[in-house]
Design a protein around this motif. Structure first.
Motif, PDB file in Angstrom:
ATOM      1  N   LYS A   1       1.503   4.139  -3.004  1.00  0.00           N
ATOM      2  CA  LYS A   1       1.353   5.594  -2.809  1.00  0.00           C
ATOM      3  C   LYS A   1       2.625   6.329  -3.252  1.00  0.00           C
ATOM      4  O   LYS A   1       2.544   7.403  -3.854  1.00  0.00           O
ATOM      5  CB  LYS A   1       1.000   5.901  -1.364  1.00  0.00           C
TER       6      LYS A   1
ATOM      7  N   TYR B   1       0.825  -1.205   0.000  1.00  0.00           N
ATOM      8  CA  TYR B   1       0.000   0.000   0.000  1.00  0.00           C
ATOM      9  C   TYR B   1       0.865   1.263   0.000  1.00  0.00           C
ATOM     10  O   TYR B   1       0.647   2.181  -0.784  1.00  0.00           O
ATOM     11  CB  TYR B   1      -0.943  -0.014   1.201  1.00  0.00           C
ATOM     12  N   ASN B   2       1.867   1.309   0.856  1.00  0.00           N
ATOM     13  CA  ASN B   2       2.731   2.491   0.937  1.00  0.00           C
ATOM     14  C   ASN B   2       3.635   2.627  -0.285  1.00  0.00           C
ATOM     15  O   ASN B   2       3.906   3.732  -0.742  1.00  0.00           O
ATOM     16  CB  ASN B   2       3.547   2.465   2.223  1.00  0.00           C
TER      17      ASN B   2
ATOM     18  N   TRP C   1       5.515   9.636   2.751  1.00  0.00           N
ATOM     19  CA  TRP C   1       4.807   9.043   3.890  1.00  0.00           C
ATOM     20  C   TRP C   1       4.454  10.126   4.904  1.00  0.00           C
ATOM     21  O   TRP C   1       3.329  10.162   5.416  1.00  0.00           O
ATOM     22  CB  TRP C   1       5.655   7.949   4.553  1.00  0.00           C
TER      23      TRP C   1
ATOM     24  N   GLU D   1       2.674   6.433  -7.043  1.00  0.00           N
ATOM     25  CA  GLU D   1       1.759   7.461  -7.543  1.00  0.00           C
ATOM     26  C   GLU D   1       2.357   8.858  -7.362  1.00  0.00           C
ATOM     27  O   GLU D   1       2.234   9.708  -8.250  1.00  0.00           O
ATOM     28  CB  GLU D   1       0.412   7.347  -6.837  1.00  0.00           C
TER      29      GLU D   1
ATOM     30  N   ASP E   1       1.535  12.217   3.495  1.00  0.00           N
ATOM     31  CA  ASP E   1       0.288  11.454   3.391  1.00  0.00           C
ATOM     32  C   ASP E   1      -0.305  11.100   4.746  1.00  0.00           C
ATOM     33  O   ASP E   1      -1.509  10.885   4.864  1.00  0.00           O
ATOM     34  CB  ASP E   1       0.501  10.178   2.571  1.00  0.00           C
TER      35      ASP E   1
END
Length: 146
Positions: free
Chosen positions: A68, A64-65, A97, A71, A100
């Motif tokens: 991100k 997941y990280n 991180w 992206e 976000d």
């Protein structure tokens, strides 16, 4: 990433200082198998634990990280995994991180360094809380943070 006030800089430095062993490690020392099958990290396929173990100076962890980060950077090679991110994006991964997870707002709210470390580490008191405090105190002194 708007880490642009003395308190934000001190908080960021305290966390990356601890997580990276004083900027010595750009990837997690453990194998990553402990993250295998962790759905909360997006590690839903075999081999994702080691592939997406902690990388960068904040040890960004999990599919997941990494997604991100991919992206944010628009670099699909991020999904190659830990070695690529550790080599190419050690600070960027930490900054993405941090942004976000709304760390600047947390820092600005005035919470103590243990609460900041808990957000990074996922538990209170965070792993290495004494080390995080030492980095915090040093950064605060150097940056004249009260």
């Amino acid at each position: 990433f708007e880490i642009n006030t003395p308190r934000r800089i001190a908080a960021f430095c305290s966390q990356i200082g601890h997580e990276s062993g004083g900027l010595r490690w750009r990837k997690e020392l453990a194998s990553g198998w402990a993250y295998e099958g962790r759905k909360d990290l997006g590690n839903t396929k075999a081999g994702y634990g080691p592939k997406f173990k902690g990388a960068g100076f904040l040890q960004v962890t999990g599919y997941y990280n990494y997604k991100k980060l991919m992206e944010a950077t628009r670099d699909k090679r991020v999904m190659l995994g830990v070695d690529y991110v550790a080599d190419k994006y050690p600070f960027t991964s930490a900054g993405v991180w941090w942004r976000d997870n709304k760390m600047n707002s947390l820092v600005d709210s005035g919470v103590d360094i243990d609460r900041i470390g808990a957000r990074v580490n996922g538990k209170y008191l965070p792993n290495g809380y004494l080390d995080r405090r030492r980095y915090w105190e040093r950064a605060c002194k150097d940056l004249n943070v009260q």
